[in-house]
Design a protein around this motif. Structure first.
Motif, PDB file in Angstrom:
ATOM      1  N   ASP A  31      35.710  -7.626-111.886  1.00 38.40           N
ATOM      2  CA  ASP A  31      34.657  -8.006-112.831  1.00 38.40           C
ATOM      3  C   ASP A  31      33.273  -7.668-112.292  1.00 38.40           C
ATOM      4  O   ASP A  31      32.396  -7.200-113.037  1.00 38.40           O
ATOM      5  CB  ASP A  31      34.737  -9.504-113.143  1.00 38.40           C
ATOM      6  N   VAL A  32      33.051  -7.907-111.006  1.00 42.29           N
ATOM      7  CA  VAL A  32      31.755  -7.599-110.396  1.00 42.29           C
ATOM      8  C   VAL A  32      31.497  -6.097-110.415  1.00 42.29           C
ATOM      9  O   VAL A  32      30.394  -5.640-110.756  1.00 42.29           O
ATOM     10  CB  VAL A  32      31.693  -8.138-108.955  1.00 42.29           C
ATOM     11  N   ILE A  33      32.513  -5.336-110.051  1.00 46.52           N
ATOM     12  CA  ILE A  33      32.374  -3.881-110.023  1.00 46.52           C
ATOM     13  C   ILE A  33      32.031  -3.350-111.412  1.00 46.52           C
ATOM     14  O   ILE A  33      31.109  -2.541-111.579  1.00 46.52           O
ATOM     15  CB  ILE A  33      33.660  -3.233-109.482  1.00 46.52           C
ATOM     16  N   ALA A  34      32.754  -3.816-112.422  1.00 49.99           N
ATOM     17  CA  ALA A  34      32.512  -3.354-113.792  1.00 49.99           C
ATOM     18  C   ALA A  34      31.135  -3.778-114.283  1.00 49.99           C
ATOM     19  O   ALA A  34      30.422  -2.990-114.932  1.00 49.99           O
ATOM     20  CB  ALA A  34      33.603  -3.892-114.716  1.00 49.99           C
ATOM     21  N   ALA A  35      30.734  -5.004-113.980  1.00 48.97           N
ATOM     22  CA  ALA A  35      29.439  -5.504-114.442  1.00 48.97           C
ATOM     23  C   ALA A  35      28.286  -4.756-113.788  1.00 48.97           C
ATOM     24  O   ALA A  35      27.280  -4.431-114.449  1.00 48.97           O
ATOM     25  CB  ALA A  35      29.328  -7.003-114.164  1.00 48.97           C
ATOM     26  N   LEU A  36      28.383  -4.476-112.502  1.00 51.35           N
ATOM     27  CA  LEU A  36      27.330  -3.726-111.819  1.00 51.35           C
ATOM     28  C   LEU A  36      27.211  -2.317-112.389  1.00 51.35           C
ATOM     29  O   LEU A  36      26.096  -1.826-112.637  1.00 51.35           O
ATOM     30  CB  LEU A  36      27.616  -3.657-110.316  1.00 51.35           C
ATOM     31  N   ALA A  37      28.339  -1.663-112.598  1.00 55.27           N
ATOM     32  CA  ALA A  37      28.308  -0.307-113.151  1.00 55.27           C
ATOM     33  C   ALA A  37      27.679  -0.303-114.540  1.00 55.27           C
ATOM     34  O   ALA A  37      26.804   0.523-114.842  1.00 55.27           O
ATOM     35  CB  ALA A  37      29.716   0.272-113.204  1.00 55.27           C
ATOM     36  N   GLU A  38      28.100  -1.225-115.397  1.00 59.88           N
ATOM     37  CA  GLU A  38      27.570  -1.287-116.754  1.00 59.88           C
ATOM     38  C   GLU A  38      26.080  -1.612-116.753  1.00 59.88           C
ATOM     39  O   GLU A  38      25.298  -1.007-117.503  1.00 59.88           O
ATOM     40  CB  GLU A  38      28.333  -2.347-117.552  1.00 59.88           C
ATOM     41  N   LEU A  92      29.393   2.482-106.994  1.00 62.42           N
ATOM     42  CA  LEU A  92      28.377   2.741-105.977  1.00 62.42           C
ATOM     43  C   LEU A  92      27.563   3.987-106.323  1.00 62.42           C
ATOM     44  O   LEU A  92      26.341   4.017-106.139  1.00 62.42           O
ATOM     45  CB  LEU A  92      29.039   2.901-104.608  1.00 62.42           C
ATOM     46  N   TRP A  93      28.221   5.007-106.835  1.00 60.65           N
ATOM     47  CA  TRP A  93      27.526   6.230-107.247  1.00 60.65           C
ATOM     48  C   TRP A  93      26.537   5.938-108.378  1.00 60.65           C
ATOM     49  O   TRP A  93      25.414   6.431-108.386  1.00 60.65           O
ATOM     50  CB  TRP A  93      28.540   7.280-107.681  1.00 60.65           C
ATOM     51  N   THR A  94      26.966   5.116-109.330  1.00 62.80           N
ATOM     52  CA  THR A  94      26.091   4.751-110.448  1.00 62.80           C
ATOM     53  C   THR A  94      24.833   4.051-109.943  1.00 62.80           C
ATOM     54  O   THR A  94      23.714   4.349-110.382  1.00 62.80           O
ATOM     55  CB  THR A  94      26.830   3.841-111.437  1.00 62.80           C
ATOM     56  N   LEU A  95      25.000   3.118-109.009  1.00 62.23           N
ATOM     57  CA  LEU A  95      23.840   2.420-108.448  1.00 62.23           C
ATOM     58  C   LEU A  95      22.965   3.383-107.659  1.00 62.23           C
ATOM     59  O   LEU A  95      21.738   3.343-107.746  1.00 62.23           O
ATOM     60  CB  LEU A  95      24.293   1.265-107.554  1.00 62.23           C
ATOM     61  N   ASP A  96      23.589   4.257-106.893  1.00 63.78           N
ATOM     62  CA  ASP A  96      22.826   5.182-106.063  1.00 63.78           C
ATOM     63  C   ASP A  96      22.011   6.150-106.908  1.00 63.78           C
ATOM     64  O   ASP A  96      20.938   6.594-106.484  1.00 63.78           O
ATOM     65  CB  ASP A  96      23.786   5.966-105.159  1.00 63.78           C
ATOM     66  N   GLN A  97      22.500   6.480-108.090  1.00 63.51           N
ATOM     67  CA  GLN A  97      21.814   7.436-108.953  1.00 63.51           C
ATOM     68  C   GLN A  97      20.758   6.797-109.846  1.00 63.51           C
ATOM     69  O   GLN A  97      20.137   7.492-110.651  1.00 63.51           O
ATOM     70  CB  GLN A  97      22.840   8.174-109.820  1.00 63.51           C
ATOM     71  N   CYS A  98      20.554   5.497-109.726  1.00 60.94           N
ATOM     72  CA  CYS A  98      19.495   4.852-110.507  1.00 60.94           C
ATOM     73  C   CYS A  98      18.178   5.596-110.252  1.00 60.94           C
ATOM     74  O   CYS A  98      17.784   5.778-109.097  1.00 60.94           O
ATOM     75  CB  CYS A  98      19.354   3.383-110.098  1.00 60.94           C
ATOM     76  N   PRO A  99      17.491   6.044-111.291  1.00 62.27           N
ATOM     77  CA  PRO A  99      16.323   6.909-111.085  1.00 62.27           C
ATOM     78  C   PRO A  99      15.091   6.208-110.530  1.00 62.27           C
ATOM     79  O   PRO A  99      14.191   6.867-110.011  1.00 62.27           O
ATOM     80  CB  PRO A  99      16.038   7.456-112.488  1.00 62.27           C
ATOM     81  N   VAL A 100      15.045   4.874-110.625  1.00 57.99           N
ATOM     82  CA  VAL A 100      13.895   4.148-110.093  1.00 57.99           C
ATOM     83  C   VAL A 100      14.273   3.485-108.771  1.00 57.99           C
ATOM     84  O   VAL A 100      15.448   3.278-108.476  1.00 57.99           O
ATOM     85  CB  VAL A 100      13.390   3.080-111.089  1.00 57.99           C
ATOM     86  N   PRO A 101      13.285   3.142-107.940  1.00 58.36           N
ATOM     87  CA  PRO A 101      13.586   2.493-106.662  1.00 58.36           C
ATOM     88  C   PRO A 101      14.335   1.175-106.847  1.00 58.36           C
ATOM     89  O   PRO A 101      14.054   0.403-107.767  1.00 58.36           O
ATOM     90  CB  PRO A 101      12.197   2.261-106.052  1.00 58.36           C
ATOM     91  N   VAL A 102      15.285   0.943-105.963  1.00 64.07           N
ATOM     92  CA  VAL A 102      16.022  -0.316-105.917  1.00 64.07           C
ATOM     93  C   VAL A 102      15.617  -1.034-104.636  1.00 64.07           C
ATOM     94  O   VAL A 102      15.740  -0.485-103.540  1.00 64.07           O
ATOM     95  CB  VAL A 102      17.541  -0.080-105.939  1.00 64.07           C
ATOM     96  N   VAL A 103      15.118  -2.252-104.778  1.00 68.59           N
ATOM     97  CA  VAL A 103      14.708  -3.064-103.628  1.00 68.59           C
ATOM     98  C   VAL A 103      15.791  -4.103-103.374  1.00 68.59           C
ATOM     99  O   VAL A 103      16.098  -4.923-104.248  1.00 68.59           O
ATOM    100  CB  VAL A 103      13.360  -3.759-103.890  1.00 68.59           C
ATOM    101  N   GLY A 104      16.392  -4.066-102.188  1.00 67.66           N
ATOM    102  CA  GLY A 104      17.437  -5.012-101.839  1.00 67.66           C
ATOM    103  C   GLY A 104      16.864  -6.262-101.194  1.00 67.66           C
ATOM    104  O   GLY A 104      15.967  -6.175-100.352  1.00 67.66           O
ATOM    105  N   ARG A 105      17.394  -7.401-101.594  1.00 73.06           N
ATOM    106  CA  ARG A 105      16.961  -8.700-101.072  1.00 73.06           C
ATOM    107  C   ARG A 105      18.166  -9.353-100.404  1.00 73.06           C
ATOM    108  O   ARG A 105      19.070  -9.837-101.074  1.00 73.06           O
ATOM    109  CB  ARG A 105      16.427  -9.574-102.218  1.00 73.06           C
ATOM    110  N   ILE A 106      18.180  -9.367 -99.066  1.00 71.18           N
ATOM    111  CA  ILE A 106      19.330  -9.850 -98.309  1.00 71.18           C
ATOM    112  C   ILE A 106      18.987 -11.191 -97.676  1.00 71.18           C
ATOM    113  O   ILE A 106      18.146 -11.265 -96.774  1.00 71.18           O
ATOM    114  CB  ILE A 106      19.745  -8.854 -97.199  1.00 71.18           C
ATOM    115  N   GLN A 107      19.630 -12.263 -98.147  1.00 67.61           N
ATOM    116  CA  GLN A 107      19.284 -13.594 -97.662  1.00 67.61           C
ATOM    117  C   GLN A 107      20.371 -14.219 -96.782  1.00 67.61           C
ATOM    118  O   GLN A 107      20.207 -15.328 -96.303  1.00 67.61           O
ATOM    119  CB  GLN A 107      18.990 -14.525 -98.851  1.00 67.61           C
ATOM    120  N   GLY A 108      21.486 -13.516 -96.567  1.00 64.85           N
ATOM    121  CA  GLY A 108      22.556 -14.088 -95.763  1.00 64.85           C
ATOM    122  C   GLY A 108      23.544 -13.014 -95.358  1.00 64.85           C
ATOM    123  O   GLY A 108      23.184 -11.842 -95.236  1.00 64.85           O
TER     124      GLY A 108
END
Length: 263
Positions: A31-38, A92-108
């Motif tokens: 479900d997570v994989i599908a939701a992130l891709a969509e 992962l490819w879909t996320l990597d190809q996002c045309p705008v910058p992606v800022v990751g927020r890692i809290q743990g």
């Protein structure tokens, strides 16, 4: 809003995507994989978008694969394993190809597949106490689908070590090897992310997209006559564009460019 994701648009130019399974440390499943891709497919089509923040609710960013999902996979045939892994690779490819910058927020904790998500981010901010791990070898597995992004983000030598040892390493170490860009305390994490978001929103929106694509296209490529010609063409295209002309004219005229959000 998806049950497994919390997606919001605080402004027309900013999207925030949160992993929303804090009870299982935001572990992956189908479900997570599908939701992130969509979600990222939709965001990638939004011409007004200038930045995406990728974070997670709860104490962990992402603990890797969900335990129940792993139990199901334990009984898969080779063909089922192949199809399942392809979904993760494609997401992962879909996320990597996002045309705008992606800022990751890692809290743990950021483990296994979570490392893949972190690796696709253009800017990565982590709390000082965050922990990272490519843990697959401990289970007799390997980080295959995330490996192209992890190796690109942390470099070949660091990847060789942490893939084969499956050691945990700190946010400080992650910054030393270039995987993490900025460290923050828990109290200052959101402010640091917001500062970076504001910086990105203030840049020329088309130029920012082109900069992201440029960094990917020239990375590791021999500096040939063809590449020199291509980079000259790209800067000429941008200089001659309406946005490029507006940026230069606003700079010379000591005024704000027209693409800045109006207050």
């Amino acid at each position: 809003m998806s049950e497994v994701l919390d997606v919001s648009r605080p402004s027309a130019h900013v999207a925030r995507v949160w992993l929303n399974r804090p009870d299982v440390r935001n572990a992956f499943n189908d479900d997570v994989i599908a939701a992130l891709a969509e979600t990222f497919q939709a965001l990638s089509q939004d011409e007004d978008l200038r930045v995406v923040v990728l974070g997670a609710h709860g104490k962990a960013f992402c603990a890797g694969a969900d335990l129940n999902w792993m139990k199901t996979m334990a009984g898969y045939s080779w063909d089922q394993n192949r199809a399942d892994a392809q979904k993760l690779a494609d997401m992962l490819w879909t996320l990597d190809q996002c045309p705008v910058p992606v800022v990751g927020r890692i809290q743990g904790d950021c483990y296994a597949g979570g490392m893949g998500l972190a690796a696709i981010c253009d800017v990565l901010v982590a709390v000082e106490g965050a922990t990272f791990c490519l843990s697959e070898a401990r289970l007799g597995l390997l980080p295959a689908t995330i490996s192209p992004y992890v190796a690109r983000a942390m470099g070949v030598q660091a990847s060789r070590r942490y893939m084969v040892t499956a050691e945990r390493f700190s946010a400080v170490r992650a910054r030393e090897i270039g995987f993490v860009h900025e460290l923050a305390t828990p109290e200052t994490l959101d402010a640091k992310v917001d500062d970076i978001v504001a910086t990105l929103v203030a840049n020329g929106p088309k130029a920012t997209r082109e900069c992201k694509r440029l960094a990917r296209d020239v990375s590791g490529v021999p500096i040939t006559a063809e590449l020199r010609s291509e980079t000259a063409r790209r800067i000429a295209d941008v200089r001659a564009s309406d946005e490029g002309r507006e940026g230069l004219q606003s700079f010379l005229g000591k005024r704000a460019p027209g693409w800045l959000p109006q207050s």
